[in-house]
Every structure is written in C-alpha cells, then in structure tokens.
Scaffold this motif. Structure first.
Motif, PDB file in Angstrom:
ATOM      1  N   GLY A  71      44.329  32.593  43.474  1.00  0.00           N
ATOM      2  CA  GLY A  71      43.541  33.029  42.336  1.00  0.00           C
ATOM      3  C   GLY A  71      44.325  33.039  41.037  1.00  0.00           C
ATOM      4  N   ASN A  82      40.409  38.457  38.287  1.00  0.00           N
ATOM      5  CA  ASN A  82      41.481  38.912  39.172  1.00  0.00           C
ATOM      6  C   ASN A  82      42.685  39.343  38.333  1.00  0.00           C
ATOM      7  OD1 ASN A  82      43.094  36.533  38.556  1.00  0.00           O
ATOM      8  ND2 ASN A  82      41.797  35.399  39.978  1.00  0.00           N
ATOM      9  N   ASN A 142      38.906  32.086  42.605  1.00  0.00           N
ATOM     10  CA  ASN A 142      39.214  33.149  43.560  1.00  0.00           C
ATOM     11  C   ASN A 142      39.106  32.678  45.002  1.00  0.00           C
ATOM     12  OD1 ASN A 142      39.908  35.363  41.955  1.00  0.00           O
ATOM     13  ND2 ASN A 142      37.761  35.858  41.563  1.00  0.00           N
TER      14      ASN A 142
END
Length: 349
Positions: free
Chosen positions: A114, A179, A245
């Motif tokens: 990610g 993230n 992700n």
C-alpha cells in the motif's frame, strides 16, 4: 446499478473461465456446509455482484450443492470494517473480505504494497502481493486461512472544488488518506491527511470535512461519489499508480481444518494465487466502469504529468525508509521485502 449493468456480462465472462474447477463431488447432496461471508460494501457494489455472488455459486456447483455460501454485505453481521479480520479469526464470520490498512501496523508485510507507487495493474499487483505474502508473510494472519490476496487498480485523487494537477496543488488540502504510507506522503506535500474507512466517505465529502479523497474509480459508483466531487486526477500513462491497498479474503482456520477432505479440496481449488489473479483482473474491469461513470457525470479527469509524478516519487523516499525501519523493528528484513516488492512489479509478477 444502471451504470454497472451494461458491463456486467463482460466482467462475468472475463472471470468465469479463469479458475480451474475440481471434479464435482460425485454424491448428490443437499447443502451440508453453510459458510457466512461478511464484507463492508453494499450489495450493489461490483465486488459483491461480479465476484462474490458468482464465486459462491461456483463453490456450490463444484461441491454438488454441499457448500452454501451466505453473503452478508455492508457489515450486516455487525461491527466495523477494521474488525473484519478478527471476525474471521473468532468465527463471527466464516469468511471475510478485510483490508489490512484498516488496522495500521498489525499486518505489516501485507500493508507494504500500500506504499506509494507500489502498484501497476490490479491483476499484476495482486499476483505480486500473493507471492510477497507467500515468501515473507509467515504467520501474519494466524488463526485464519488466507484464500486470496489482491489489489485494486492504482488510486486516484477525487476533489470537490479544485483539481490536483501538480504536487504543489496538494498543499493545504484536507484529503482522505487510504493508508499510513500515503498519509506520510501527503504530510510531506503540505496536505492535512484524514483517515477513515471508505464507508464514511459520503459524510466526509458532503459535510466538507475533507476537500477530496484518494480512491480508485471502482469505488465511486457504489457511493455516488461522482456527485460529490468535480475533479479526478490520475497518473500519466506508463507511470505506476499513486497507491493501491492490499485486500485479503480470510477463512476461519478451525472451520477450514474441520472440513472433510473433499470439501476442503473444493475450497483449495477455488482459492490461492489464481484466485488472486482473477480478482485483480476483475478490479481492472471495475476501474474502467467507474471511470466511465465519472466521465458521464461530466467531471473533469486530470492527468498528472510524468514530471509531477517524479516529484511525488521523490517526496515518497522517506516514506519507504520509515517503512523499512518499521518492518525491521517487527523482526522482518525490511530491505529485502521492499526490494522483492519492486522486483515483482518490474517483472510483471
């Protein structure tokens, strides 16, 4: 959804023949195994309709009706998206779709993919993720049986009022970060990152809490985000995507190990790296569907030129260094993991 329906036949045709099926269990039977599959998106989402529903049917057919998969979308079994991995571990659900990034720092190897610019196509990145987890993941998902790992297509920046054309355009903007790694990059570029699950996106945009969000196009139609944003910025062709992700399909370990040999064989034949590849391929299809929805809305699609992508990549170097240190602190070989991730992407997995 009307925007998805015209493409659904094409998507299903693309995934239907990809995975090898085991021989049907010879004896005829009514369902003797019911598996509850829990996920966080609504039933109108492409993943629900074009993957989970066909996959459940395939398990039923491959087991001659012995396996029934009951799908519970939109967190219908309770809890929040960050709790899905634990729901599989504790048996609240038998199978879950989970995002490691929703529990930052817990699944470090899986979260690695990610980081900014660690993705190409969803199909190729999904295979890379699966291989990376096979090689370095160890017991990261202890208590569960990973059935597949995958990635969506490279994320874009969807903005309410002003487009992102250059790295400088990010300064002062409140942007939903997908993230921790992207959050660090946004901070380095002068943004104010905000993190919350995709399920809270509508409120964040409609209330003005955020100026925009990092998301792939495929998520847009399910939440009608095209009506809440006016601009979508994507990397120039040939560049790696801004981010993507890692996703994982987890099964309760005890449930899996308690299956009869023939039923476990059905699960095995319909999981693993080829399932990862297949899901990644469907996400590439979903991305095109979502992009068309954005275009149909009349929103402007902005291409971030290569020289600006290079500035973003340069700003991301400290993010990689910090992540390598986190991996090392957790007992991993951070340099080896990052090097392998890049090599798999360069090789096309």
């Amino acid at each position: 959804m009307s925007n998805f329906t015209p493409n659904r036949r094409h998507v299903l045709a693309g995934i239907g023949a990809t995975l090898a099926m085991p021989a049907l269990i010879s004896r005829s039977k009514a369902a003797e195994l019911t598996l509850r599959l829990h996920h966080f998106l609504p039933a109108v989402s492409p993943m629900h309709k074009a993957f989970f529903e066909p996959w459940a049917k395939e398990l039923s057919e491959a087991s001659n009706g012995a396996i029934e998969v009951q799908i519970f979308p939109a967190m219908q079994l309770g809890g929040k998206p960050p709790q899905l991995a634990d729901q599989a571990k504790t048996g609240i659900a038998d199978i879950v779709w989970a995002l490691p990034t929703y529990t930052p720092g817990r699944f470090l190897v899986a979260e690695t993919m990610g980081l900014p610019f660690l993705n190409t196509t969803a199909e190729k990145t999904s295979v890379a993720v699966h291989k990376l987890m096979d090689e370095f993941g160890g017991n990261e998902f202890e208590g569960t049986k990973p059935l597949a790992f995958w990635s969506h297509a490279g994320g874009k920046m969807h903005m309410r009022d002003e487009p992102v054309r250059t790295a400088a355009d990010l300064a002062g903007k409140k942007i939903r970060s997908p993230n921790a790694g992207m959050g660090e990059l946004l901070v380095a570029l002068g943004s104010d990152p905000v993190f919350f699950p995709v399920t809270d996106m509508v409120l964040g945009l409609s209330s003005g809490v955020i100026d925009g969000c990092c998301l792939p196009y495929e998520v847009v139609p399910a939440f009608k985000l095209q009506e809440l944003t006016k601009f979508s910025s994507e990397a120039a062709p040939g560049a790696r995507g801004l981010y993507a992700n890692t996703n994982v399909l987890l099964m309760n370990q005890e449930r899996y190990e308690g299956l009869s040999d023939d039923l476990r064989g059905v699960i095995d034949a319909n999981s693993g790296i080829e399932l990862s590849r297949r899901i990644g391929k469907t996400f590439d299809e979903f991305e095109e569907v979502g992009r068309e929805v954005v275009k149909k809305q009349g929103n402007e699609i902005v291409e971030i030129p290569a020289e600006e992508i290079a500035k973003l990549a340069e700003a991301a170097k400290p993010v990689y260094a910090n992540w390598e240190a986190k991996l090392n602190e957790a007992g991993h070989d951070g340099a080896a993991i990052l090097a392998r991730a890049n090599a798999l992407l360069d090789q096309g997995a």
